[in-house]
Design an enzyme around this catalytic site. Structure first.
Site, PDB file in Angstrom:
ATOM      1  N   GLU A 151       0.793  -1.244   0.000  1.00 13.99           N
ATOM      2  CA  GLU A 151       0.000   0.000   0.000  1.00 13.99           C
ATOM      3  C   GLU A 151       0.822   1.289   0.000  1.00 13.99           C
ATOM      4  OE1 GLU A 151      -2.694  -0.384   3.330  1.00 13.99           O
ATOM      5  OE2 GLU A 151      -3.430  -2.331   2.662  1.00 13.99           O
ATOM      6  N   ASN A 199       1.723  -5.608  -2.902  1.00 19.61           N
ATOM      7  CA  ASN A 199       0.339  -5.860  -2.480  1.00 19.61           C
ATOM      8  C   ASN A 199      -0.409  -4.547  -2.221  1.00 19.61           C
ATOM      9  OD1 ASN A 199      -1.632  -7.873  -1.580  1.00 19.61           O
ATOM     10  ND2 ASN A 199      -1.328  -7.047   0.479  1.00 19.61           N
ATOM     11  N   HIS A 238     -10.727  -6.004  -1.612  1.00 17.10           N
ATOM     12  CA  HIS A 238     -11.719  -5.569  -0.610  1.00 17.10           C
ATOM     13  C   HIS A 238     -12.835  -4.829  -1.355  1.00 17.10           C
ATOM     14  CE1 HIS A 238      -9.163  -6.676   2.735  1.00 17.10           C
ATOM     15  NE2 HIS A 238      -8.174  -5.929   2.270  1.00 17.10           N
ATOM     16  N   GLU A 268      -6.624 -10.627  -0.257  1.00 20.77           N
ATOM     17  CA  GLU A 268      -7.378 -10.232   0.947  1.00 20.77           C
ATOM     18  C   GLU A 268      -8.864 -10.091   0.631  1.00 20.77           C
ATOM     19  OE1 GLU A 268      -5.708  -6.787   2.886  1.00 20.77           O
ATOM     20  OE2 GLU A 268      -3.641  -7.392   2.479  1.00 20.77           O
ATOM     21  N   ASP A 270     -12.694  -9.832   0.459  1.00 16.55           N
ATOM     22  CA  ASP A 270     -13.934  -9.801   1.238  1.00 16.55           C
ATOM     23  C   ASP A 270     -14.887  -8.830   0.546  1.00 16.55           C
ATOM     24  OD1 ASP A 270     -12.845  -7.304   2.161  1.00 16.55           O
ATOM     25  OD2 ASP A 270     -12.222  -8.183   4.078  1.00 16.55           O
TER      26      ASP A 270
HETATM   27  O1  G3I Z   1      -3.275  -6.818  19.549  1.00 12.21           O
HETATM   28  C1  G3I Z   1      -4.058  -5.748  20.113  1.00 12.21           C
HETATM   29  C2  G3I Z   1      -4.636  -6.159  21.426  1.00 12.21           C
HETATM   30  O2  G3I Z   1      -3.589  -6.396  22.339  1.00 12.21           O
HETATM   31  C3  G3I Z   1      -5.571  -5.056  21.906  1.00 12.21           C
HETATM   32  O3  G3I Z   1      -6.214  -5.474  23.065  1.00 12.21           O
HETATM   33  C4  G3I Z   1      -6.618  -4.742  20.865  1.00 12.21           C
HETATM   34  C5  G3I Z   1      -7.521  -3.590  21.254  1.00 12.21           C
HETATM   35  O4  G3I Z   1      -7.996  -2.887  20.151  1.00 12.21           O
HETATM   36  O5  G3I Z   1      -5.978  -4.395  19.679  1.00 12.21           O
HETATM   37  C6  G3I Z   1      -5.171  -5.413  19.160  1.00 12.21           C
HETATM   38  O6  G3I Z   1      -4.600  -4.970  17.972  1.00 12.21           O
HETATM   39  C7  G3I Z   1      -5.458  -4.946  16.841  1.00 12.21           C
HETATM   40  C8  G3I Z   1      -4.858  -5.856  15.777  1.00 12.21           C
HETATM   41  O7  G3I Z   1      -5.619  -5.763  14.599  1.00 12.21           O
HETATM   42  C9  G3I Z   1      -4.804  -7.299  16.228  1.00 12.21           C
HETATM   43  O8  G3I Z   1      -6.081  -7.781  16.451  1.00 12.21           O
HETATM   44  C10 G3I Z   1      -5.533  -3.536  16.344  1.00 12.21           C
HETATM   45  O9  G3I Z   1      -6.222  -2.730  17.266  1.00 12.21           O
HETATM   46  C11 G3I Z   1      -6.258  -3.500  15.027  1.00 12.21           C
HETATM   47  O10 G3I Z   1      -6.188  -2.188  14.467  1.00 12.21           O
HETATM   48  C12 G3I Z   1      -5.635  -4.460  14.043  1.00 12.21           C
HETATM   49  O11 G3I Z   1      -6.376  -4.430  12.855  1.00 12.21           O
HETATM   50  C13 G3I Z   1      -5.784  -5.038  11.718  1.00 12.21           C
HETATM   51  C14 G3I Z   1      -5.573  -4.001  10.629  1.00 12.21           C
HETATM   52  O12 G3I Z   1      -5.032  -4.636   9.479  1.00 12.21           O
HETATM   53  C15 G3I Z   1      -4.619  -2.885  11.062  1.00 12.21           C
HETATM   54  O13 G3I Z   1      -4.505  -1.963  10.045  1.00 12.21           O
HETATM   55  C16 G3I Z   1      -6.743  -6.107  11.206  1.00 12.21           C
HETATM   56  O14 G3I Z   1      -6.850  -7.160  12.172  1.00 12.21           O
HETATM   57  C17 G3I Z   1      -6.245  -6.664   9.884  1.00 12.21           C
HETATM   58  O15 G3I Z   1      -7.243  -7.482   9.315  1.00 12.21           O
HETATM   59  C18 G3I Z   1      -5.956  -5.516   8.914  1.00 12.21           C
HETATM   60  O16 G3I Z   1      -5.434  -6.077   7.712  1.00 12.21           O
HETATM   61  C19 G3I Z   1      -5.110  -5.169   6.666  1.00 12.21           C
HETATM   62  C20 G3I Z   1      -3.945  -5.788   5.899  1.00 12.21           C
HETATM   63  O17 G3I Z   1      -2.889  -6.069   6.779  1.00 12.21           O
HETATM   64  C21 G3I Z   1      -3.491  -4.875   4.766  1.00 12.21           C
HETATM   65  N1  G3I Z   1      -4.586  -4.521   3.892  1.00 12.21           N
HETATM   66  C22 G3I Z   1      -5.767  -3.988   4.559  1.00 12.21           C
HETATM   67  C23 G3I Z   1      -6.249  -4.935   5.672  1.00 12.21           C
HETATM   68  C24 G3I Z   1      -7.510  -4.414   6.318  1.00 12.21           C
HETATM   69  O18 G3I Z   1      -7.252  -3.233   7.023  1.00 12.21           O
END
Ligand code: G3I
Length: 370
Positions: A151, A199, A238, A268, A270
């Site tokens: 990105e 990607n 997406h 990815e 969905d």
């Molecule tokens: O690990 C912490 C945890 O300790 C805490 O309690 C909790 C509270 O919010 O947060 C947890 O971290 C989260 C993490 O996912 C793990 O679950 C973050 O807040 C959350 O922002 C994070 O989101 C991820 C996101 O990327 C971040 O930008 C999503 O799961 C993940 O699906 C998403 O994936 C991205 C790809 O990597 C790149 N392309 C877009 C895609 C969707 O955004």
């Protein structure tokens, strides 16, 4: 890396009545995958069984990102990522590594240091070099595809540089456009057999124009001319039913990347829509129940129709576990399984697509190196 043989690829017993997504996809040499929350493997049985039975390639949804693997500078934590790799080995699956250079989910010691000036741009480059080398080396021989860069191109609402990169991207801002080719070279040096991908999303015309596609296409064509070891393009996929989707343009754009001599992958997928609430995720429009599987099917069929498309990955297993409700208020219902981990209409739609295409195309994801 060496990819497991046909039987393991299709899942264990080689039973021709196996109608799992992985078995059906194997009939056209395609791998079908999912993003995985590694911490649920082994602890959540229903989740673990679906991941094992249905998919032939897995991506760590978060466990391989920089903030996960190096939360404290110099102290690596590979626990969840290693567990996923081991799980994949045990279940005849291969792994997509995600992701080495991205502006998001960076460790706070890094962003703080850059922000307060204690990390200079020269030091940042060295730190990135070490991160890429250490992570790719740690998993050497165990990763099929790496999302090397994630990105960095500008969307229509962002400011592009002349070369189409996002002028405000953290990495572009600090290290310039040249860092892209360098990171691919570093990754290749650390694991010459891994398939190295760029990607991104909106790079096959999903936002209604082909501007971002054209920028990526031109940039990557130039990288290839310079001899940069980039092997493929990951189109994230997406989608949102409220915007529609031009499946012809999507397929043509995938083919155009492939015609540069690149592999392509849907990384990815969905398809989200408006829902009653984030707990139940029932679509608010009855038509969305048709639009969601239809657009997902269009994503898969475009990949099936491009022989250089090597894998098709959904971004998560079930709606209760998806990033969508937390990011797009009022939306959800994006994945193949519902919040109770039951297969949705889209699941059988994709099964039919795979059955119809069995034996008709060879995607070359079965056996051999990159
Ligand atoms: O690990 C912490 C945890 O300790 C805490 O309690 C909790 C509270 O919010 O947060 C947890 O971290 C989260 C993490 O996912 C793990 O679950 C973050 O807040 C959350 O922002 C994070 O989101 C991820 C996101 O990327 C971040 O930008 C999503 O799961 C993940 O699906 C998403 O994936 C991205 C790809 O990597 C790149 N392309 C877009 C895609 C969707 O955004």
């Amino acid at each position: 890396m060496l990819v497991p043989a046909a039987v393991a690829f299709a899942n264990g017993n080689g039973n021709s009545a196996d109608t799992s997504l992985r078995a059906l996809a194997a009939k056209q040499g395609l791998r079908f995958g999912t993003a995985v929350d590694a911490s649920q493997l082994g602890t959540n049985k229903a989740y673990t069984d679906i991941v094992a039975d249905q998919f032939s390639v897995v991506t760590a949804e978060n466990a391989m990102k920089w903030e996960s693997v190096e939360p404290t500078q110099g102290v690596y934590n590979w626990k969840d990522a290693d567990a996923l790799v081991k799980f994949a080995e045990q279940h005849g699956q291969v792994v997509r590594g995600h992701t080495l250079m991205w502006h998001n989910q960076l460790p706070s010691w890094l962003t703080t240091g850059v922000g307060n000036g204690t990390i200079s741009n020269a030091q940042l480059r060295d730190i990135l070099h070490k991160h890429v080398t250490d992570e790719v080396t740690h998993f050497k021989g165990k990763i099929w595809q790496w999302d090397v860069i994630n990105e960095v191109f500008a969307n229509s609402w962002e400011t592009p540089q002349a070369d189409g990169l996002n002028a405000n991207d953290f990495w572009v801002q600090h290290l310039g456009s040249g860092i892209i080719g360098d990171v691919f070279r570093w990754a290749h040096k650390a694991d010459p057999k891994a398939v190295l991908m760029y990607n991104d999303y909106n790079i096959t015309g999903e936002d209604g124009t082909n501007v971002k596609f054209q920028a990526v296409y031109n940039f990557v064509k130039d990288l290839r001319k310079q001899g940069v070891p980039i092997d493929g393009i990951g189109e994230q996929g997406h989608l949102d039913t409220q915007y529609g989707f031009d499946a012809q343009r999507y397929q043509a754009d995938l083919q155009a990347y492939a015609d540069l001599g690149l592999k392509v992958a849907i990384t990815e997928a969905d398809v989200r829509t408006f829902v009653n609430n984030s707990t139940e995720q029932v679509p608010t429009s009855s038509l969305a129940q048709f639009a969601q599987p239809f657009e997902f099917s269009e994503l898969l069929k475009g990949c099936e129709l491009v022989s250089q498309c090597i894998s098709f990955t959904a971004w998560g297993v079930h709606d209760g576990d998806s990033w969508i409700p937390g990011t797009f208020q009022g939306e959800g219902y994006g994945l193949l399984y519902d919040v109770n981990m039951q297969p949705k209409t889209v699941y059988s739609t994709l099964q039919q697509d795979l059955e119809l295409a069995a034996g008709t195309a060879h995607h070359g994801a079965l056996g051999g190196d990159k």
